[in-house]
Design a protein around this motif. Sequence first.
Motif, PDB file in Angstrom:
ATOM      1  N   VAL A   2     -13.606 -21.802   3.792  1.00  0.00           N
ATOM      2  CA  VAL A   2     -13.060 -20.645   4.646  1.00  0.00           C
ATOM      3  C   VAL A   2     -13.850 -20.800   5.834  1.00  0.00           C
ATOM      4  CG1 VAL A   2     -13.256 -18.191   4.876  1.00  0.00           C
ATOM      5  CG2 VAL A   2     -12.776 -19.204   2.496  1.00  0.00           C
ATOM      6  N   LEU A   3     -13.126 -21.293   7.112  1.00  0.00           N
ATOM      7  CA  LEU A   3     -13.488 -21.543   8.218  1.00  0.00           C
ATOM      8  C   LEU A   3     -13.772 -19.928   8.975  1.00  0.00           C
ATOM      9  CD1 LEU A   3     -11.555 -24.437   9.260  1.00  0.00           C
ATOM     10  CD2 LEU A   3     -13.511 -24.580   8.175  1.00  0.00           C
ATOM     11  N   ALA A   4     -12.958 -19.108   8.874  1.00  0.00           N
ATOM     12  CA  ALA A   4     -13.170 -17.682   9.514  1.00  0.00           C
ATOM     13  C   ALA A   4     -12.764 -16.800   8.533  1.00  0.00           C
ATOM     14  CB  ALA A   4     -12.738 -17.776  10.856  1.00  0.00           C
ATOM     15  N   LYS A   5     -13.225 -15.490   8.415  1.00  0.00           N
ATOM     16  CA  LYS A   5     -12.957 -14.237   7.582  1.00  0.00           C
ATOM     17  C   LYS A   5     -12.396 -13.328   8.720  1.00  0.00           C
ATOM     18  CE  LYS A   5     -15.986 -14.888   3.339  1.00  0.00           C
ATOM     19  NZ  LYS A   5     -16.726 -14.442   2.694  1.00  0.00           N
ATOM     20  N   ASP A   6     -11.533 -12.316   7.947  1.00  0.00           N
ATOM     21  CA  ASP A   6     -11.131 -11.018   8.777  1.00  0.00           C
ATOM     22  C   ASP A   6     -10.344 -11.560  10.058  1.00  0.00           C
ATOM     23  OD1 ASP A   6     -11.800  -9.666   6.550  1.00  0.00           O
ATOM     24  OD2 ASP A   6     -13.854  -9.361   7.255  1.00  0.00           O
ATOM     25  N   ILE A   7      -9.304 -12.467   9.893  1.00  0.00           N
ATOM     26  CA  ILE A   7      -8.973 -12.995  11.367  1.00  0.00           C
ATOM     27  C   ILE A   7      -7.451 -12.223  11.746  1.00  0.00           C
ATOM     28  CG2 ILE A   7      -9.750 -15.238  10.845  1.00  0.00           C
ATOM     29  CD1 ILE A   7      -6.918 -16.106  10.362  1.00  0.00           C
ATOM     30  N   GLN A   8      -7.388 -11.221  10.943  1.00  0.00           N
ATOM     31  CA  GLN A   8      -6.286 -10.221  11.247  1.00  0.00           C
ATOM     32  C   GLN A   8      -6.491  -9.477  12.499  1.00  0.00           C
ATOM     33  OE1 GLN A   8      -8.004 -10.078   8.539  1.00  0.00           O
ATOM     34  NE2 GLN A   8      -8.828  -8.142   8.379  1.00  0.00           N
ATOM     35  N   ASP A   9      -5.456  -9.377  13.378  1.00  0.00           N
ATOM     36  CA  ASP A   9      -5.756  -8.534  14.761  1.00  0.00           C
ATOM     37  C   ASP A   9      -5.882  -7.046  14.505  1.00  0.00           C
ATOM     38  OD1 ASP A   9      -5.445 -10.912  16.075  1.00  0.00           O
ATOM     39  OD2 ASP A   9      -3.225 -10.717  16.389  1.00  0.00           O
ATOM     40  N   HIS A  10      -5.472  -6.583  13.297  1.00  0.00           N
ATOM     41  CA  HIS A  10      -5.625  -5.079  13.149  1.00  0.00           C
ATOM     42  C   HIS A  10      -6.616  -4.728  11.952  1.00  0.00           C
ATOM     43  CE1 HIS A  10      -2.498  -3.966  16.042  1.00  0.00           C
ATOM     44  NE2 HIS A  10      -1.757  -5.001  15.659  1.00  0.00           N
ATOM     45  N   PRO A  11      -7.818  -4.154  12.047  1.00  0.00           N
ATOM     46  CA  PRO A  11      -8.683  -4.346  11.169  1.00  0.00           C
ATOM     47  C   PRO A  11      -8.324  -3.281   9.811  1.00  0.00           C
ATOM     48  CG  PRO A  11      -9.514  -3.302  12.939  1.00  0.00           C
ATOM     49  CD  PRO A  11      -8.340  -3.793  13.564  1.00  0.00           C
ATOM     50  N   HIS A  12      -7.230  -2.552  10.221  1.00  0.00           N
ATOM     51  CA  HIS A  12      -6.982  -1.427   9.136  1.00  0.00           C
ATOM     52  C   HIS A  12      -5.520  -1.974   8.501  1.00  0.00           C
ATOM     53  CE1 HIS A  12     -10.185   1.005  10.422  1.00  0.00           C
ATOM     54  NE2 HIS A  12      -9.597   0.985  11.659  1.00  0.00           N
ATOM     55  N   ASN A  13      -5.087  -3.230   8.696  1.00  0.00           N
ATOM     56  CA  ASN A  13      -4.127  -3.577   8.007  1.00  0.00           C
ATOM     57  C   ASN A  13      -4.156  -3.292   6.632  1.00  0.00           C
ATOM     58  OD1 ASN A  13      -1.549  -4.862   7.398  1.00  0.00           O
ATOM     59  ND2 ASN A  13      -2.189  -6.754   7.920  1.00  0.00           N
ATOM     60  N   THR A  14      -3.036  -2.313   6.012  1.00  0.00           N
ATOM     61  CA  THR A  14      -3.061  -2.218   4.614  1.00  0.00           C
ATOM     62  C   THR A  14      -1.862  -2.353   3.849  1.00  0.00           C
ATOM     63  OG1 THR A  14      -5.072  -0.595   5.094  1.00  0.00           O
ATOM     64  CG2 THR A  14      -3.546  -0.532   2.905  1.00  0.00           C
ATOM     65  N   THR A  15      -1.697  -2.709   2.904  1.00  0.00           N
ATOM     66  CA  THR A  15      -0.453  -2.537   2.212  1.00  0.00           C
ATOM     67  C   THR A  15      -0.216  -1.548   0.739  1.00  0.00           C
ATOM     68  OG1 THR A  15       0.634  -4.767   2.860  1.00  0.00           O
ATOM     69  CG2 THR A  15       1.349  -3.998   0.833  1.00  0.00           C
ATOM     70  N   ARG A  16       0.488  -0.908   0.793  1.00  0.00           N
ATOM     71  CA  ARG A  16       0.533  -0.049  -0.696  1.00  0.00           C
ATOM     72  C   ARG A  16       1.451  -0.926  -1.502  1.00  0.00           C
ATOM     73  NH1 ARG A  16       4.077   4.759  -1.012  1.00  0.00           N
ATOM     74  NH2 ARG A  16       5.483   4.692   0.568  1.00  0.00           N
ATOM     75  N   PHE A  17       0.859  -0.887  -2.722  1.00  0.00           N
ATOM     76  CA  PHE A  17       1.729  -1.474  -3.945  1.00  0.00           C
ATOM     77  C   PHE A  17       2.058  -0.642  -5.047  1.00  0.00           C
ATOM     78  CE2 PHE A  17      -0.195  -4.890  -1.989  1.00  0.00           C
ATOM     79  CZ  PHE A  17       0.600  -6.246  -1.998  1.00  0.00           C
ATOM     80  N   TRP A  18       3.124  -0.571  -5.620  1.00  0.00           N
ATOM     81  CA  TRP A  18       3.300   0.316  -7.035  1.00  0.00           C
ATOM     82  C   TRP A  18       3.277  -0.736  -8.149  1.00  0.00           C
ATOM     83  CZ3 TRP A  18       8.625   2.497  -4.745  1.00  0.00           C
ATOM     84  CH2 TRP A  18       8.319   3.705  -3.946  1.00  0.00           C
ATOM     85  N   LEU A  19       2.670  -0.231  -9.029  1.00  0.00           N
ATOM     86  CA  LEU A  19       2.587  -0.960 -10.402  1.00  0.00           C
ATOM     87  C   LEU A  19       3.507  -0.021 -11.230  1.00  0.00           C
ATOM     88  CD1 LEU A  19       0.882  -2.604 -12.342  1.00  0.00           C
ATOM     89  CD2 LEU A  19      -0.060  -0.727 -13.328  1.00  0.00           C
ATOM     90  N   ILE A  20       4.689  -0.794 -11.704  1.00  0.00           N
ATOM     91  CA  ILE A  20       5.801  -0.431 -12.253  1.00  0.00           C
ATOM     92  C   ILE A  20       5.890  -0.884 -13.913  1.00  0.00           C
ATOM     93  CG2 ILE A  20       7.466  -0.407 -10.156  1.00  0.00           C
ATOM     94  CD1 ILE A  20       8.674  -3.001 -11.229  1.00  0.00           C
ATOM     95  N   SER A  21       6.670  -0.046 -14.605  1.00  0.00           N
ATOM     96  CA  SER A  21       6.678  -0.242 -16.130  1.00  0.00           C
ATOM     97  C   SER A  21       7.768   0.507 -16.688  1.00  0.00           C
ATOM     98  CB  SER A  21       5.347   0.310 -16.733  1.00  0.00           C
ATOM     99  OG  SER A  21       5.111   1.783 -16.495  1.00  0.00           O
ATOM    100  N   LYS A  22       7.921   0.270 -17.777  1.00  0.00           N
ATOM    101  CA  LYS A  22       9.335   0.953 -18.504  1.00  0.00           C
ATOM    102  C   LYS A  22       8.640   1.696 -19.622  1.00  0.00           C
ATOM    103  CE  LYS A  22      13.848  -0.417 -20.175  1.00  0.00           C
ATOM    104  NZ  LYS A  22      14.664  -1.618 -20.390  1.00  0.00           N
ATOM    105  N   GLY A  23       9.008   3.170 -19.354  1.00  0.00           N
ATOM    106  CA  GLY A  23       8.549   4.123 -20.336  1.00  0.00           C
ATOM    107  C   GLY A  23       7.240   4.285 -20.444  1.00  0.00           C
ATOM    108  N   GLN A  24       6.323   4.020 -19.499  1.00  0.00           N
ATOM    109  CA  GLN A  24       4.896   4.316 -19.509  1.00  0.00           C
ATOM    110  C   GLN A  24       4.505   5.516 -18.646  1.00  0.00           C
ATOM    111  OE1 GLN A  24       2.253   2.214 -20.626  1.00  0.00           O
ATOM    112  NE2 GLN A  24       3.525   1.121 -21.886  1.00  0.00           N
ATOM    113  N   ASN A  25       5.291   6.166 -17.919  1.00  0.00           N
ATOM    114  CA  ASN A  25       5.068   7.353 -16.924  1.00  0.00           C
ATOM    115  C   ASN A  25       5.195   8.499 -17.497  1.00  0.00           C
ATOM    116  OD1 ASN A  25       4.260   7.613 -13.965  1.00  0.00           O
ATOM    117  ND2 ASN A  25       6.003   8.541 -13.962  1.00  0.00           N
ATOM    118  N   PRO A  26       4.438   9.529 -17.226  1.00  0.00           N
ATOM    119  CA  PRO A  26       4.659  11.041 -17.615  1.00  0.00           C
ATOM    120  C   PRO A  26       5.693  11.599 -16.733  1.00  0.00           C
ATOM    121  CG  PRO A  26       2.669  10.845 -16.259  1.00  0.00           C
ATOM    122  CD  PRO A  26       3.278   9.493 -16.580  1.00  0.00           C
TER     123      PRO A  26
END
Length: 364
Positions: A247-271
């Motif tokens: 690892v030559l450099a960490k946190d090289i993204q230009d925007h420090p608050h870059n975030t992705t939201r992910f969904w955990l999906i399933s079948k018949g598991q949700n209320p």
Amino acid sequence: MDWDKKNEIAEMRQKIDQLDQSLAQILKERVEAARAIGKLKGKHQVLDPIREQEVIDRTVKICSGLDPKGIEAVMKEVISLCRAVQKRPTVACLGPEGSFSQQAAYACLGRSIDLEYLEDIEGIFSAVDRKSTLFGIVPVENSIEGVVYSTLDAFSSSSLDLSISMEIMLPINHVLASKSSTLSQITEVRSHPQALAQCKGWLSMNLPQCPRKTTASTSAAAMEAAKDQRLAAVCTLLAAEINGLNVLAKDIQDHPHNTTRFWLISKGQNPTKPLKGMNKASILFTVAHKPGSLFYALEPVKDAGLNMMFIQSRPLTSNPFEYLFFVDIELDPQGEKALEALKEMEKRCFSFRILGIYPSFKSR
């Protein structure tokens, strides 16, 4: 080091060994208790994110003075290990190994899981729908790049019993990794087009002479960099570790608050209705193609004082220039207002489907 200090260190190490034995015994007992709970549950869902977060928060509070991020990481893996003795989860995610989707799966479920790496989001939905995996992890929206339309489109044509179990907000932290040990040895940088765009400023400043070549994914870039020390990859820290890169450099993204939201999906598991601790609901609906129909459908949400956090339209393929609507709603603490608003909203829509009522977490 004098003799007295050596003896003191030896004594402390002996004490640590004894404590480790106690920890190991307690861990075995916790696993057996989880196994017994699993037998009592039978075929019921193996994921209980609200209960699991309560356990983590309680342990962080008990361990006040220690790093909460570290305590959370430890407890997440303990819970993951205990969940696996009930039923080891299988999870479909975007590959290859080392992807942000893999990181998101770990953030949701810990590392005691079996991953199936797939090439596209449609394949993930298909794997969950035909029950070849228990869960799937899919990106929904990035704070810079915007909506992942293929996820919404896959939901619009999926089985009605496929739903969202939970959401994780994952910080997108890029590293520059290579077999080389210094930047001066790098002659080319490779990565996914979005990753290169998100690190454009850093790359222009630190590697202005190096051409950039796109790859199918950040993980693929790491795999290519592992074969040629002149190459560097913009990738995840996980991909760098998996492929044995420096690892030559960490946190090289230009925007420090870059975030992705992910969904955990399933079948018949949700209320099917709001429960305590659930804080979001996602809805897919259509309305009559006439003036004011969208406002009329969403009016119960406004009247209940609920926050609409997301709205997106997608073309309705069966009717040109008509649209499906996706909406995320923030629930009230007990979910009672939301439940009534959703019931009223369903009456006002041409078609209406709750994609999930679920908790949303931020990965630290």
